[in-house]
Design a protein around this motif. Structure first.
Motif, PDB file in Angstrom:
ATOM      1  N   GLY A  48      -8.342  23.773  23.975  1.00 15.87           N
ATOM      2  CA  GLY A  48      -8.836  22.405  24.002  1.00 15.87           C
ATOM      3  C   GLY A  48     -10.260  22.263  23.515  1.00 15.87           C
ATOM      4  N   GLY A  49     -10.943  23.381  23.239  1.00 15.10           N
ATOM      5  CA  GLY A  49     -12.326  23.327  22.794  1.00 15.10           C
ATOM      6  C   GLY A  49     -12.425  23.120  21.296  1.00 15.10           C
ATOM      7  N   THR A  50     -13.612  22.825  20.830  1.00 15.50           N
ATOM      8  CA  THR A  50     -13.829  22.628  19.408  1.00 15.50           C
ATOM      9  C   THR A  50     -14.929  23.563  18.914  1.00 15.50           C
ATOM     10  OG1 THR A  50     -15.430  20.861  19.777  1.00 15.50           O
ATOM     11  CG2 THR A  50     -13.124  20.215  19.505  1.00 15.50           C
ATOM     12  N   THR A  51     -14.965  23.720  17.606  1.00 16.80           N
ATOM     13  CA  THR A  51     -15.960  24.548  16.950  1.00 16.80           C
ATOM     14  C   THR A  51     -16.133  24.027  15.527  1.00 16.80           C
ATOM     15  OG1 THR A  51     -16.595  26.846  16.497  1.00 16.80           O
ATOM     16  CG2 THR A  51     -14.296  26.263  16.095  1.00 16.80           C
ATOM     17  N   LEU A  52     -16.983  24.647  14.744  1.00 20.14           N
ATOM     18  CA  LEU A  52     -17.128  24.282  13.341  1.00 20.14           C
ATOM     19  C   LEU A  52     -15.891  24.749  12.592  1.00 20.14           C
ATOM     20  CD1 LEU A  52     -18.902  23.246  10.992  1.00 20.14           C
ATOM     21  CD2 LEU A  52     -19.767  25.594  10.781  1.00 20.14           C
TER      22      LEU A  52
ATOM     23  N   LEU B  74      -9.385  24.849   4.103  1.00 19.94           N
ATOM     24  CA  LEU B  74      -9.191  26.281   3.937  1.00 19.94           C
ATOM     25  C   LEU B  74      -8.011  26.561   3.016  1.00 19.94           C
ATOM     26  CD1 LEU B  74     -10.126  29.079   4.789  1.00 19.94           C
ATOM     27  CD2 LEU B  74      -8.619  28.918   6.755  1.00 19.94           C
ATOM     28  N   ARG B  75      -8.266  27.266   1.927  1.00 18.14           N
ATOM     29  CA  ARG B  75      -7.219  27.675   0.989  1.00 18.14           C
ATOM     30  C   ARG B  75      -7.735  28.855   0.187  1.00 18.14           C
ATOM     31  NH1 ARG B  75      -7.643  23.080  -3.540  1.00 18.14           N
ATOM     32  NH2 ARG B  75      -9.586  22.192  -2.841  1.00 18.14           N
ATOM     33  N   ASP B  76      -6.838  29.474  -0.558  1.00 16.83           N
ATOM     34  CA  ASP B  76      -7.181  30.693  -1.289  1.00 16.83           C
ATOM     35  C   ASP B  76      -8.414  30.530  -2.167  1.00 16.83           C
ATOM     36  OD1 ASP B  76      -4.965  31.802  -0.123  1.00 16.83           O
ATOM     37  OD2 ASP B  76      -3.753  31.833  -1.942  1.00 16.83           O
ATOM     38  N   GLU B  77      -8.539  29.393  -2.816  1.00 15.91           N
ATOM     39  CA  GLU B  77      -9.654  29.173  -3.736  1.00 15.91           C
ATOM     40  C   GLU B  77     -11.005  29.190  -3.035  1.00 15.91           C
ATOM     41  OE1 GLU B  77      -7.123  26.511  -3.631  1.00 15.91           O
ATOM     42  OE2 GLU B  77      -5.914  27.778  -4.921  1.00 15.91           O
TER      43      GLU B  77
ATOM     44  N   ILE C 110     -16.618  19.527   3.394  1.00 12.58           N
ATOM     45  CA  ILE C 110     -16.003  18.633   4.377  1.00 12.58           C
ATOM     46  C   ILE C 110     -15.879  19.306   5.750  1.00 12.58           C
ATOM     47  CG2 ILE C 110     -14.790  17.257   2.652  1.00 12.58           C
ATOM     48  CD1 ILE C 110     -12.212  18.691   3.411  1.00 12.58           C
ATOM     49  N   ALA C 111     -16.751  20.263   6.007  1.00 12.18           N
ATOM     50  CA  ALA C 111     -16.755  20.924   7.313  1.00 12.18           C
ATOM     51  C   ALA C 111     -16.997  19.881   8.405  1.00 12.18           C
ATOM     52  CB  ALA C 111     -17.841  21.991   7.359  1.00 12.18           C
TER      53      ALA C 111
ATOM     54  N   PRO D  54      -9.935  25.216  15.795  1.00 10.98           N
ATOM     55  CA  PRO D  54      -9.669  26.119  14.668  1.00 10.98           C
ATOM     56  C   PRO D  54      -8.213  26.154  14.227  1.00 10.98           C
ATOM     57  CG  PRO D  54     -10.315  27.361  16.621  1.00 10.98           C
ATOM     58  CD  PRO D  54     -10.493  25.917  16.940  1.00 10.98           C
ATOM     59  N   VAL D  55      -7.289  25.748  15.069  1.00 12.31           N
ATOM     60  CA  VAL D  55      -5.883  25.729  14.661  1.00 12.31           C
ATOM     61  C   VAL D  55      -5.667  24.737  13.507  1.00 12.31           C
ATOM     62  CG1 VAL D  55      -4.956  23.979  16.251  1.00 12.31           C
ATOM     63  CG2 VAL D  55      -3.558  25.933  15.595  1.00 12.31           C
ATOM     64  N   VAL D  56      -6.540  23.749  13.368  1.00  8.01           N
ATOM     65  CA  VAL D  56      -6.446  22.802  12.256  1.00  8.01           C
ATOM     66  C   VAL D  56      -6.607  23.542  10.931  1.00  8.01           C
ATOM     67  CG1 VAL D  56      -7.530  20.794  11.154  1.00  8.01           C
ATOM     68  CG2 VAL D  56      -7.239  20.863  13.649  1.00  8.01           C
ATOM     69  N   ASP D  57      -7.614  24.413  10.835  1.00  9.64           N
ATOM     70  CA  ASP D  57      -7.805  25.196   9.615  1.00  9.64           C
ATOM     71  C   ASP D  57      -6.621  26.118   9.362  1.00  9.64           C
ATOM     72  OD1 ASP D  57     -10.149  24.287   8.457  1.00  9.64           O
ATOM     73  OD2 ASP D  57     -11.423  25.736   9.468  1.00  9.64           O
ATOM     74  N   LEU D  58      -6.126  26.749  10.385  1.00 11.19           N
ATOM     75  CA  LEU D  58      -4.985  27.651  10.235  1.00 11.19           C
ATOM     76  C   LEU D  58      -3.759  26.885   9.734  1.00 11.19           C
ATOM     77  CD1 LEU D  58      -3.558  30.379  10.553  1.00 11.19           C
ATOM     78  CD2 LEU D  58      -3.141  29.762  12.954  1.00 11.19           C
ATOM     79  N   CYS D  59      -3.454  25.756  10.335  1.00 12.13           N
ATOM     80  CA  CYS D  59      -2.284  24.961   9.928  1.00 12.13           C
ATOM     81  C   CYS D  59      -2.439  24.432   8.511  1.00 12.13           C
ATOM     82  CB  CYS D  59      -2.054  23.817  10.904  1.00 12.13           C
ATOM     83  SG  CYS D  59      -1.469  24.377  12.513  1.00 12.13           S
ATOM     84  N   TRP D  60      -3.632  23.965   8.161  1.00 12.19           N
ATOM     85  CA  TRP D  60      -3.868  23.484   6.799  1.00 12.19           C
ATOM     86  C   TRP D  60      -3.631  24.602   5.796  1.00 12.19           C
ATOM     87  CZ3 TRP D  60      -3.949  19.470   3.842  1.00 12.19           C
ATOM     88  CH2 TRP D  60      -4.493  19.556   2.571  1.00 12.19           C
TER      89      TRP D  60
END
Length: 66
Positions: free
Chosen positions: A17-21, A26-29, A45-46, A51-57
């Motif tokens: 439930g916590g947040t971070t930067l 996030l992608r290969d490029e 666009i940080a 962090p699960v948002v970056d992983l899912c994206w």
């Protein structure tokens, strides 16, 4: 940070439930290698988020390769 990538991810992830930067795009490029380190570039666009948002994206962006 020593250890497996999974251990490293768990070590930097906030409590449930916590947040971070997060990177936000996030992608290969946007991945680079500097010696033995992986670096992220293009932080335009940080934002604050889980962090699960970056992983899912990343997984969605790369799903067409599977």
């Amino acid at each position: 940070m020593n250890g497996s990538p999974t251990r490293t991810w768990v070590a930097i992830a906030p409590p449930e439930g916590g947040t971070t930067l997060i990177h936000g795009d996030l992608r290969d490029e946007h991945l680079g290698v500097a010696g033995e380190r992986v670096v992220l570039i293009d932080w335009g666009i940080a934002t604050q988020g889980h962090p699960v948002v970056d992983l899912c994206w990343y997984l969605c962006h790369c799903a067409w390769r599977i």
